[in-house]
Motif scaffolding. Sequence first.
Motif, mmCIF file in Angstrom:
data_model
loop_
_atom_site.group_PDB
_atom_site.id
_atom_site.type_symbol
_atom_site.label_atom_id
_atom_site.label_comp_id
_atom_site.label_asym_id
_atom_site.label_seq_id
_atom_site.Cartn_x
_atom_site.Cartn_y
_atom_site.Cartn_z
ATOM 1 N N MET A 150 0.827 -1.200 0.000
ATOM 2 C CA MET A 150 0.000 0.000 0.000
ATOM 3 C C MET A 150 0.866 1.255 0.000
ATOM 4 S SD MET A 150 -3.125 0.848 -0.196
ATOM 5 C CE MET A 150 -4.169 2.265 0.062
ATOM 6 N N GLU A 151 1.846 1.264 0.846
ATOM 7 C CA GLU A 151 2.750 2.408 0.896
ATOM 8 C C GLU A 151 3.518 2.541 -0.410
ATOM 9 O OE1 GLU A 151 5.228 1.847 4.224
ATOM 10 O OE2 GLU A 151 3.622 2.222 5.720
ATOM 11 N N LEU A 152 3.830 1.392 -1.034
ATOM 12 C CA LEU A 152 4.543 1.425 -2.297
ATOM 13 C C LEU A 152 3.684 2.039 -3.385
ATOM 14 C CD1 LEU A 152 7.105 0.659 -3.805
ATOM 15 C CD2 LEU A 152 6.079 -1.584 -4.264
ATOM 16 N N LEU A 153 2.415 1.749 -3.383
ATOM 17 C CA LEU A 153 1.516 2.332 -4.382
ATOM 18 C C LEU A 153 1.386 3.840 -4.202
ATOM 19 C CD1 LEU A 153 -1.318 -0.370 -4.479
ATOM 20 C CD2 LEU A 153 0.455 0.053 -6.189
ATOM 21 N N ILE A 154 1.308 4.228 -2.922
ATOM 22 C CA ILE A 154 1.207 5.680 -2.660
ATOM 23 C C ILE A 154 2.467 6.401 -3.145
ATOM 24 C CG2 ILE A 154 1.043 7.407 -0.850
ATOM 25 C CD1 ILE A 154 -0.679 5.409 0.717
#
Length: 330
Positions: free
Chosen positions: A1-5
Amino acid sequence: MELLIFAAILIVFVAFILIQGILIVRQSETMVIERWGRYHRTLSPGINLIIPFMDQARPIMMLSYRGSQPFISNEKRIDLREAVLDFPQQPVVTADNVSIGVNGVLYFQIIDPKRAVYETENLVLSVQTLAQTTLRSVLGKMELDEMLSNREKINAELQGIMDEAGDKWGVKVNRVEVKDIDIPSEIQSSMNQQMSAERDRRAAIARAEGEKRSEILKAEGDRDAAIARAQGEQQAAILAAEGQKQAAILHAEGEARAIENITSSLGANAKPQDAVRFLISMNYIETLPNIAKNGERVFLPIESAALVGSVGGIKELLNPSVVAAGTQQN
């Protein structure tokens, strides 16, 4: 999720960088680009790529008018089209000490954007100020009459001075024109009187020239008529003299033939003097009736009696045919 952000933030940042790095310059416009505060390049019309944050457009300070109020603005896009600068009226003192108000219009065009940005703080204000000072300098050396009659000369001189000075700022001055000259009312009245007097003078000269031409033509006509009359009289006199000459010749020839006839009739002993005396006597006798018509009494000279007496003696020598021949010849 953090990677997508993080990926989304990176994509947005890259898109923002790309958007900031693309500049579209329209035709007849340009932009001066600085990199880290130093001149880098001048953009040409079309799509141009720059490095955001490193490359920045250098604005140019421009003076414009909204109505009669001046307005200063900073423009990043430099317009390369011809611009019109209508600078306000200013007082000018001519060489003959006449105070007038003059305003003009100036047409200029930026041909070197780099110099236009870096060589002067406010391009239009500099051009306007130079135009005003140049106008006062040029017109101050002229008299009012010369100024009013030589506007083309003034415009050409102003353009030459302005074009030379504007070259330093990357500006091409295409033309300068004096638009209005405000003359004081008392000077205007004097000029009107002068113009009226000048028109009257020209009209008087025109009338005098017309009268002079008329007199010349009349004199030439009289001269030609006199020459024609003199030539006619001369020709008539020549013809009359020719007629008299011919008549005298014919008369003399008739007298000569009469003398010859009478002399030949008298014979070999006759003298021509006798024939001449006979003809003179006959003419005298023919003239007596006309003399008697002029008065009641006629006085004849003594010589005439002797002349008449000699006629009888001559007649006796002549036969009737000779007398008749001499009478017909007379």
